[in-house]
Write an enzyme that holds these catalytic residues in place. Structure first.
Site, short mmCIF file in Angstrom:
data_model
loop_
_atom_site.label_atom_id
_atom_site.label_comp_id
_atom_site.label_asym_id
_atom_site.label_seq_id
_atom_site.Cartn_x
_atom_site.Cartn_y
_atom_site.Cartn_z
N ASP A 17 0.64 -1.28 0.09
CA ASP A 17 -0.01 -0.05 0.07
C ASP A 17 0.78 1.12 0.04
OD1 ASP A 17 -2.02 -1.65 0.10
OD2 ASP A 17 -2.22 -1.72 2.20
N ASN A 42 -5.23 -10.32 -3.60
CA ASN A 42 -4.83 -9.75 -2.27
C ASN A 42 -4.17 -8.25 -2.66
OD1 ASN A 42 -2.41 -10.68 -3.60
ND2 ASN A 42 -1.35 -11.26 -1.80
N HIS A 45 -4.50 -1.88 -5.81
CA HIS A 45 -3.83 -0.68 -6.26
C HIS A 45 -4.77 0.49 -6.79
CE1 HIS A 45 -0.12 -3.76 -7.21
NE2 HIS A 45 -0.50 -3.68 -5.96
N GLN A 228 2.11 -6.10 -3.21
CA GLN A 228 2.67 -6.15 -1.63
C GLN A 228 3.92 -5.33 -1.60
OE1 GLN A 228 1.64 -9.49 -3.10
NE2 GLN A 228 -0.47 -8.69 -2.53
N ARG A 309 -5.64 0.65 8.54
CA ARG A 309 -4.27 0.12 8.51
C ARG A 309 -3.54 0.91 9.84
NH1 ARG A 309 -3.77 2.31 2.34
NH2 ARG A 309 -4.67 0.78 1.28
N SER A 417 5.27 11.94 -4.80
CA SER A 417 3.73 12.10 -4.90
C SER A 417 3.19 12.89 -3.83
CB SER A 417 3.20 10.69 -5.11
OG SER A 417 1.78 10.74 -5.17
#
Ligand code: GDP
Ligand code: IMO
Ligand code: MG
Length: 442
Positions: A17, A42, A45, A228, A309, A417
């Site tokens: 992530d 899993n 994106h 991942q 998260r 970013s």
């Protein structure tokens, strides 16, 4: 023959992530093919393209750009139902998939028993559970290594598929019953149903190794999209709290059928802080109100499972480790804007365990769990950076923060970013990778 530096792998530096989807989407403009080499659905994106939000799980991010080909390599595990749903969702959003999607005929199939065995295994582990995405990823890779997997090429031969299936099922039922008292899967009806859906994947199948080699020989550029992250890699991650595939750059070669020397360079994607979803050690985790603030500001909720998260700080020993195992040529730092309001920003510099300080990343999850982290506090910039596109426009303290990270990790930064959208990105024009590969804005 192509210039080897034309092909690039993009990997996660942390626990997934990191914003790989966003970075791959930006980079894809400069490539002809985007290839996934490991993992399965899993992955999640998230990419914003043409004002729409896409969550790509199995299909490489390149599919969102016209005239690019998306390749699913033999190292990926495929759930045909998920793949078909994803194709439909993309097409419903006005993007034609058609022949721009190529799926390896050697990829392993996720079967219904993989998901139920995973659920039973997780439950049996109790507090030690890994906190998987429940997509059947681990058991499918177990069967691949155990040489009892079914592959996409088996779907080309209905009778053979049914025969192989019933052989495997007899064994799976014995194992499932003995270990978990689980459901039984024998029975033609179930196999027929699975096959009826799965056979719709057959038109996309090809020998991906041949496809990629031919394309490269014609001078096409290939971007290898990791799922991942390094710390979830089955060999190099925080074992056993990992996924079951090779998420590091090395996995791109067996995971696509391309020789390793044909992959020119590797770019590592890392958040300007850190997150992890699922169980396992996270040395720089911030459990209090500040962690909560990061989660809210960064919208840190799993795109696949919706789980909150865990949030924390940039971890230098972990990033240095990722730089080594992937041989990172450059870093792409994401979500800088999420730190905009902080007064000071901790960066984890060293671990201490039983009185010993270490900059290396230990093998044992137990040591990482107990390690004390020594931090450097860097001053925050407390100004918005959202959407900035030039390094010089960043507040001086944000520039200093980025330089500090690059110096500590000893890897240059190629991209920063500053928001989820495609154009919210800074290219560092003096980055060796950006110049060598003629990347950056066209
Ligand atoms: P991936 O699995 O590595 O592709 O990452 P995810 O897509 O699961 O998670 C990254 C999230 O952060 C996504 O929701 C992205 O839209 C978002 N994102 C990526 N880069 C940035 C950024 O620079 N700033 C902000 N605010 N969001 C970003
Ligand atoms: P992307 O590609 C974050 C985590 C799970 C769990 C562990 C094992 O979006 O970065 P698995 O289902 O793979 O057996 O789960 O790995 N995990 C991820 N965490 N991002 C991902 O993918 C992940 N894929 C798996 O939460 O801890
Ligand atoms: Mg994700």
């Amino acid at each position: 023959m192509e210039n080897k530096s034309q092909n690039l792998a993009v990997v996660g530096v942390q626990w997934g992530d990191e914003g790989k989807g966003k970075i791959v989407d930006v980079l894809a403009e400069h490539f002809d093919i985007v290839a996934r080499y490991q993992g399965g659905a899993n992955a999640g994106h998230t990419v914003y393209a043409d004002g729409k939000k896409f969550i790509l799980q199995l299909i490489p991010t390149g599919i969102l750009r016209p005239n690019k080909t998306a390749v699913i390599g033999p190292g990926v595990v495929v759930n045909p139902e998920s793949l078909l749903e994803e194709i439909e969702a993309i097409e419903n959003n006005g993007i034609r998939v058609g022949q721009r999607l190529v799926v390896s005929d050697r990829a392993h199939l996720i079967m219904p028993y993989h998901r139920s065995h995973e659920a039973a295994a997780e439950e049996a582990r109790g507090v030690g559970r890994i906190g998987t995405t429940a997509k059947g990823i681990g058991p499918t890779y177990e069967d691949k290594a155990g040489r009892r997997g079914l592959r996409t090429c088996d779907l080309r031969h209905p009778e053979l598929f049914v025969k192989k299936c019933s052989q495997v099922l007899a064994e799976k039922d014995r194992i499932g019953e003995a270990l978990f008292g689980g459901e039984r899967f024998r029975g033609d009806q179930w196999v027929t149903q699975y096959y009826e859906t799965a056979r719709r994947v057959v038109p996309y199948l090809a020998d991906v190794s041949v496809f990629l080699h031919d394309a490269m020989d014609r001078g096409q550029r290939v971007l290898f999209e990791g799922a991942q992250g390094t710390l979830l890699d089955v060999d190099h991650g925080t074992y056993p709290y990992v996924t079951s595939s090779s998420a590091t750059a090395g996995g791109a070669a067996p995971g696509t059928g391309v020789g390793p020397t044909r992959i020119g360079a590797v770019i590592g994607v890392s958040k300007a802080y850190a997150t992890r979803v699922g169980s396992g050690p996270f040395p720089t985790e911030e459990r209090g109100a500040v962690g909560e603030k990061l989660r809210e500001r960064g919208a840190e909720y799993g795109s696949v499972t919706g789980r909150p998260r865990r949030c924390g700080w940039f971890d230098v020993p972990a990033a240095r480790y990722a730089a080594r195992v992937n041989d990172l040529a450059a870093l792409a730092i994401t979500k800088l804007d999420i730190l905009d309001s902080l007064e000071e920003i901790p960066v984890g510099l060293e671990y201490e365990y039983e009185g010993q300080r270490a900059k290396d990343f230990p093998a044992e999850a137990e040591i990482l769990e107990k390690a004390r982290v020594h931090y450097r506090m860097l001053p925050g910039w407390r100004q918005p950076t959202v959407g900035l596109r030039e390094f010089a426009q960043l507040p001086t303290r944000a520039q200093d923060y980025l330089r500090f990270i690059a110096d500590q990790v000893e890897v240059e930064i190629a991209m920063v970013s500053t928001g989820p959208e495609r154009d919210q990105v800074i290219w560092l024009e003096d980055s060796g990778l950006v110049r060598e590969m003629a990347l950056a804005r066209g």
